[in-house]
Design a protein around this motif. Sequence first.
Motif, mmCIF file in Angstrom:
data_model
loop_
_atom_site.group_PDB
_atom_site.id
_atom_site.type_symbol
_atom_site.label_atom_id
_atom_site.label_comp_id
_atom_site.label_asym_id
_atom_site.label_seq_id
_atom_site.Cartn_x
_atom_site.Cartn_y
_atom_site.Cartn_z
ATOM 1 N N ASP A 32 -46.733 9.063 -59.580
ATOM 2 C CA ASP A 32 -46.059 8.148 -60.487
ATOM 3 C C ASP A 32 -45.998 8.794 -61.865
ATOM 4 N N SER A 33 -45.132 9.766 -61.999
ATOM 5 C CA SER A 33 -45.058 10.554 -63.233
ATOM 6 C C SER A 33 -44.492 9.775 -64.414
ATOM 7 N N ASP A 34 -43.715 8.707 -64.151
ATOM 8 C CA ASP A 34 -43.126 7.939 -65.243
ATOM 9 C C ASP A 34 -43.893 6.656 -65.558
ATOM 10 N N ASP A 35 -45.046 6.473 -64.905
ATOM 11 C CA ASP A 35 -45.934 5.326 -65.176
ATOM 12 C C ASP A 35 -45.253 3.969 -65.014
ATOM 13 N N ASP A 36 -44.356 3.857 -64.031
ATOM 14 C CA ASP A 36 -43.725 2.563 -63.788
ATOM 15 C C ASP A 36 -44.414 1.800 -62.661
ATOM 16 N N MET A 37 -45.530 2.345 -62.157
ATOM 17 C CA MET A 37 -46.398 1.699 -61.166
ATOM 18 C C MET A 37 -45.842 1.733 -59.752
ATOM 19 N N VAL A 38 -44.734 2.441 -59.536
ATOM 20 C CA VAL A 38 -44.221 2.625 -58.175
ATOM 21 C C VAL A 38 -44.107 4.117 -57.877
ATOM 22 N N ALA A 39 -44.065 4.459 -56.596
ATOM 23 C CA ALA A 39 -44.047 5.861 -56.179
ATOM 24 C C ALA A 39 -42.743 6.556 -56.575
ATOM 25 N N ASP A 40 -42.873 7.790 -57.041
ATOM 26 C CA ASP A 40 -41.708 8.615 -57.325
ATOM 27 C C ASP A 40 -41.117 9.148 -56.025
ATOM 28 N N ALA A 41 -39.833 9.479 -56.042
ATOM 29 C CA ALA A 41 -39.233 10.181 -54.907
ATOM 30 C C ALA A 41 -39.848 11.582 -54.824
ATOM 31 N N PRO A 42 -40.034 12.118 -53.626
ATOM 32 C CA PRO A 42 -40.592 13.468 -53.500
ATOM 33 C C PRO A 42 -39.728 14.482 -54.245
ATOM 34 N N ALA A 43 -40.377 15.494 -54.818
ATOM 35 C CA ALA A 43 -39.645 16.530 -55.550
ATOM 36 C C ALA A 43 -38.899 17.476 -54.621
ATOM 37 N N LYS A 44 -39.406 17.627 -53.391
ATOM 38 C CA LYS A 44 -38.797 18.561 -52.451
ATOM 39 C C LYS A 44 -37.782 17.858 -51.547
ATOM 40 N N PRO A 45 -36.534 18.324 -51.516
ATOM 41 C CA PRO A 45 -35.507 17.712 -50.661
ATOM 42 C C PRO A 45 -35.916 17.644 -49.191
ATOM 43 N N GLY A 46 -36.741 18.584 -48.756
ATOM 44 C CA GLY A 46 -37.165 18.582 -47.363
ATOM 45 C C GLY A 46 -38.016 17.385 -46.993
ATOM 46 N N GLU A 47 -38.515 16.654 -47.997
ATOM 47 C CA GLU A 47 -39.363 15.485 -47.746
ATOM 48 C C GLU A 47 -38.584 14.175 -47.857
ATOM 49 N N TRP A 48 -37.275 14.278 -48.124
ATOM 50 C CA TRP A 48 -36.461 13.072 -48.234
ATOM 51 C C TRP A 48 -36.071 12.539 -46.859
ATOM 52 N N LEU A 49 -35.950 11.216 -46.764
ATOM 53 C CA LEU A 49 -35.462 10.571 -45.547
ATOM 54 C C LEU A 49 -33.962 10.336 -45.674
ATOM 55 N N ASP A 50 -33.209 10.767 -44.672
ATOM 56 C CA ASP A 50 -31.756 10.554 -44.651
ATOM 57 C C ASP A 50 -31.351 10.165 -43.233
ATOM 58 N N PRO A 51 -31.811 8.986 -42.769
ATOM 59 C CA PRO A 51 -31.583 8.589 -41.371
ATOM 60 C C PRO A 51 -30.130 8.227 -41.083
ATOM 61 N N ALA A 52 -29.726 8.417 -39.845
ATOM 62 C CA ALA A 52 -28.372 8.038 -39.436
ATOM 63 C C ALA A 52 -28.231 6.520 -39.431
ATOM 64 N N THR A 53 -29.336 5.825 -39.135
ATOM 65 C CA THR A 53 -29.345 4.366 -39.117
ATOM 66 C C THR A 53 -30.425 3.855 -40.057
ATOM 67 N N LEU A 54 -30.036 3.017 -40.986
ATOM 68 C CA LEU A 54 -30.994 2.392 -41.900
ATOM 69 C C LEU A 54 -31.542 1.118 -41.270
ATOM 70 N N ILE A 55 -32.847 0.935 -41.351
ATOM 71 C CA ILE A 55 -33.487 -0.259 -40.802
ATOM 72 C C ILE A 55 -33.862 -1.195 -41.946
ATOM 73 N N PHE A 56 -33.429 -2.449 -41.821
ATOM 74 C CA PHE A 56 -33.698 -3.482 -42.828
ATOM 75 C C PHE A 56 -34.555 -4.577 -42.212
ATOM 76 N N ALA A 57 -35.546 -5.058 -42.973
ATOM 77 C CA ALA A 57 -36.382 -6.165 -42.498
ATOM 78 C C ALA A 57 -36.561 -7.195 -43.597
ATOM 79 N N TYR A 58 -36.397 -8.456 -43.232
ATOM 80 C CA TYR A 58 -36.675 -9.575 -44.126
ATOM 81 C C TYR A 58 -38.091 -10.054 -43.846
ATOM 82 N N THR A 59 -38.729 -10.629 -44.853
ATOM 83 C CA THR A 59 -40.100 -11.115 -44.700
ATOM 84 C C THR A 59 -40.251 -11.994 -43.455
#
Length: 318
Positions: A32-59
């Motif tokens: 959390d480099s910007d101190d906004d209390m949430v996780a930053d996106a990974p710096a390395k593109p190889g660690e990004w998720l780019d799925p063909a299908t996005l999964i959505f869930a409601y509470t």
Amino acid sequence: MPRALFCRLLPALLLPLLGSAHAADLSSRYTDSDDDMVADAPAKPGEWLDPATLIFAYTPVEDPAVYAKVWDEFLQHMEKVTGKKVRFFPVQSNAAQLEAMRAGRLHIAGFNTGSVPLAVNCAGFVPFTMMADENGGFGYQMEIITYAGSGIDDVPGLKGRTLAFTSPTSNSGFKAPSALLKSEFNLEADKDFKTAFSGKHDNSIMGVVNRDYDAAAIANSVLSQMQARGVVKADQYKVLYTSQTFPTTGYGYVYNLKPELADKVRKGFETFDWEGTALQAEFKNSGQAQFIPITYQEHWEVVRKIDQAMDVSYACDN
């Protein structure tokens, strides 16, 4: 509630969360480099998720199939904006929803108020929006209800009776009422009144109406929706207590979603036209008509304070 009993009630995923209070305890998996209390996106593109299908869930709700239809038009809109297939995932519990995102199987979600801090710190959830009314007003209240003719006329009348909570991760269904009953009325669970856990607000409400429980702590937004659908009637219950206003369900995405895709997900929420949709029909009775931008740091401060008062930690690296 005795600590030992409380621990037995928690799913295995959540056991490490009990302990000393901390305002924010991001897992060591995240930065959390910007101190906004949430996780930053990974710096390395190889660690990004780019799925063909996005999964959505409601509470989690009583009947996930109903909400699959409610969210259908929204998900079709999200498909157009993101260029991805988007599928509804009917989760059965808060723990299952948290674990799915933590494991990378859930990409977009709406987490209930009390689960948002756990999702942020332990699953890399990045909340950025929630529902509001036409004027931008938002929130719901925790209410303690009883059934008509229960003989309980006020909160002190709960002494010796059975009060239903929903789940240990719920703000209005457990954490807020536990803290408020202690601080305002000096009533402690399993000392001054008996407890039960229903699993969901819908179950607690129906349990009161059907007289399975003497009373229940619930989110009044859920009660309004059930009353609008004709599931319960106003003369079947009585409100004993109404709390201050809390933020509603937080919507967002998993931290390691490809940044360009995450931006499109944000745009999907921002540009959705509610008019004439099933989403509008479902949520208009609780006064919700649009998505507004929020931050976890600001809008969940009151929830974090309640957790601190209950000695709850979000640390989950153990």
